[in-house]
Design an enzyme around this catalytic site. Structure first.
Site, PDB file in Angstrom:
ATOM      1  N   ASP A 291      47.095  36.906  42.230  1.00 15.49           N
ATOM      2  CA  ASP A 291      46.946  38.423  43.120  1.00 15.49           C
ATOM      3  C   ASP A 291      48.416  38.657  43.241  1.00 15.49           C
ATOM      4  O   ASP A 291      49.351  38.181  43.156  1.00 15.49           O
ATOM      5  CB  ASP A 291      46.422  37.869  44.407  1.00 15.49           C
ATOM      6  CG  ASP A 291      45.781  39.372  44.847  1.00 15.49           C
ATOM      7  OD1 ASP A 291      45.784  40.093  44.448  1.00 15.49           O
ATOM      8  OD2 ASP A 291      44.805  39.024  45.987  1.00 15.49           O
ATOM      9  N   ASP A 352      39.972  46.389  46.711  1.00 12.21           N
ATOM     10  CA  ASP A 352      39.211  45.615  47.470  1.00 12.21           C
ATOM     11  C   ASP A 352      37.824  46.347  47.832  1.00 12.21           C
ATOM     12  O   ASP A 352      37.828  47.281  48.436  1.00 12.21           O
ATOM     13  CB  ASP A 352      39.514  44.902  48.527  1.00 12.21           C
ATOM     14  CG  ASP A 352      40.692  43.874  48.106  1.00 12.21           C
ATOM     15  OD1 ASP A 352      41.278  43.899  46.913  1.00 12.21           O
ATOM     16  OD2 ASP A 352      40.952  43.129  49.128  1.00 12.21           O
TER      17      ASP A 352
END
Length: 493
Positions: A291, A352
């Site tokens: 990430d 997200d």
């Protein structure tokens, strides 16, 4: 710099753009609209490419790697880079009177680009995108069905919570392949080898127990980042990407403050990255979610100034692949998209998801649609449908629970529809104990694998994104349109 002047009325043209990295906005909009620029400087770094930001001018649209201009008849023009290994390709479409001017610039070694007029924008964009994937030897293994801890426990995840959810998944016969431990297991950002005080064990304690339950273990890492409080930063301050003043460069704002990025042109940093990935693999994690990868590609002063940003990023990513092994499954996130092709197996293709539909204050007033929300995830992931030839797309998690969520039934089913249309990875993060019979049924639907779908049109949209697909139609707006309720998905029957 290649340039094309198109004798077409800008007011009749729609533009399809894709942002630089996973969270950067992708959308389908009238060319005469305004492309938003976030007001917050740190979002330039964390959500966009600060070296090629949206312009903020009416009638000027910027895109990374690919660009499509769409006429009312569905034809138009498509531009696409044909290699992104060491080069960032930037596109700009600009309305100028009764014409449209398109320019293409590159940062890094010059590489081929395609520019094609067409009567079928959808097909040509898919064709040129597939060629880019083939040129870069894209990895597209079978998609995985993943439970991850983040949207249930955030940084408070514990070893016990992971195992409790895995046991419940087994009891309910939920067909997950991977249980992925997310952020919160480590003592600090960058200090991956030491556990946090609350985790209740060590990350290496989890894989065997998950294996006994029939699941593969997955692990989250932000391998290019270091907190200012971390041991990694204290001991290796010289490893960090630097600013013009020679000091470590802050590269975002999360975890309560700013943080730094590793300089991947340093041989010792590449060695450390290989060791990190190999260690995680040795603990029993063949699935790694990597990430905040944008950090390695930000503008800054590097140890080796002859290495460009795209190449520096690729060097760091390849070091992680080398450490993890060719048979590891690597999921990129917050990553420069095209520059990752051929190294990652899967890629997050939108912001997200969150258990709320929209965050208007941030998106509208601050000009930032890269933050977590169901609306933002749908808007961007749907508008990147063609990227399934670059990697397995990851549109993020379904939200099937009714508790601890602000999503209504239409919104939960719209997120489920996104997973079905995008194809690729299927993921959930709901605490399984919170799911009632309806929630479990929706989750089973969300874990059913499907091939990527195709749009039926780019000339009509319900929400500034690609919304009309063969399997169904999304309404991303706040009003009922074409017989669809706000924030809903209607599957074709």
């Amino acid at each position: 710099m290649p340039e094309w002047t198109l004798a077409t009325d800008p007011a009749q043209v729609r533009v399809l753009v894709s942002g630089y990295q996973s969270w950067s906005e992708a959308e389908l909009r009238p060319l005469t609209d305004v492309q938003s620029v976030p007001l917050m400087r740190w979002r330039h770094e964390q959500g966009h490419d600060p070296a090629f930001l949206p312009s903020g001018e009416a009638g000027v649209w910027r895109s990374h790697t690919v660009l499509a201009l769409v006429r009312p008849d569905g034809g138009g023009w498509v531009g696409a880079a044909q290699d992104a290994t060491h080069t960032f390709t930037h596109w700009e479409a600009r309305a100028e009177g009764d014409r449209v001017r398109v320019t293409c610039s590159q940062e890094g070694p010059a590489t081929a680009v395609a520019w094609e007029p067409t009567d079928d924008v959808i097909t040509i964009l898919e064709t040129l995108s597939a060629q880019l994937g083939a040129n870069m030897h894209a990895r597209t293994p079978a998609p995985q069905r993943v439970w991850c801890s983040w949207y249930s426990y955030y940084r408070d995840v514990t070893l016990t919570a992971m195992l409790d959810n895995a046991r419940l998944a087994r009891e309910h016969g939920l067909p997950f392949d991977v249980f992925q431990l997310d952020d919160g297991f480590q003592s600090d950002l960058g200090d991956w080898f030491t556990p946090s005080s609350h985790f209740g064990g060590h990350a290496r304690d989890l894989p065997t127990q998950l294996g006994d339950l029939g699941f593969t273990a997955g692990l989250w890492l932000a391998p290019f980042l270091a907190s200012p409080t971390s041991e990694l930063f204290r001991e290796h301050r010289d490893w960090m990407l630097r600013g013009a003043d020679g000091q470590p460069l802050t590269v975002g704002h999360n975890w309560g403050g700013a943080y730094y990025a590793l300089d991947t042109t340093r041989p010792e940093v590449l060695d450390w990255l290989r060791t990190l990935a190999a260690t995680a693999r040795g603990w029993g994690y063949p699935y790694l979610k990597l990430d905040f990868l944008y950090g390695a590609a930000l503008p800054g002063v590097r140890h080796d100034p002859s290495v460009g940003r795209a190449a520096a990023y690729r060097m760091g990513l390849q070091a992680l692949r080398d450490g993890a092994g060719d048979d590891a499954f690597l999921l990129g996130c917050g990553a420069p998209l095209a520059a990752s092709i051929g190294v990652v197996d899967a890629m997050r293709t939108g912001p997200d998801v969150a258990p709320l539909w929209d965050e208007d204050s941030r998106r509208v007033w601050l000009g930032d649609a890269t933050g977590p929300s169901a609306r933002n995830a749908l808007h961007t992931a749907l508008s990147r449908w063609y990227q399934h030839t670059w990697y397995q797309p990851d549109p993020d998690v379904a939200i099937c629970r009714r508790e601890l969520s602000l999503l209504n039934s239409n919104e939960r089913h719209a997120v489920a529809g996104m997973l079905d249309v995008v194809g690729g990875l299927r993921a959930s993060s709901d605490p399984i104990a919170l799911l009632d019979a309806e929630g479990l049924g929706l989750l089973r639907d969300c874990l059913t694998l499907s091939a990527p779908d195709r749009p039926t049109t780019l000339t009509h949209s319900l929400g500034g994104a690609v919304t009309h697909f063969r399997r169904g139609t999304f309404n991303l707006t706040d009003a009922s349109l074409d017989g669809l309720a706000p924030h809903s998905y209607q599957r074709q029957t």
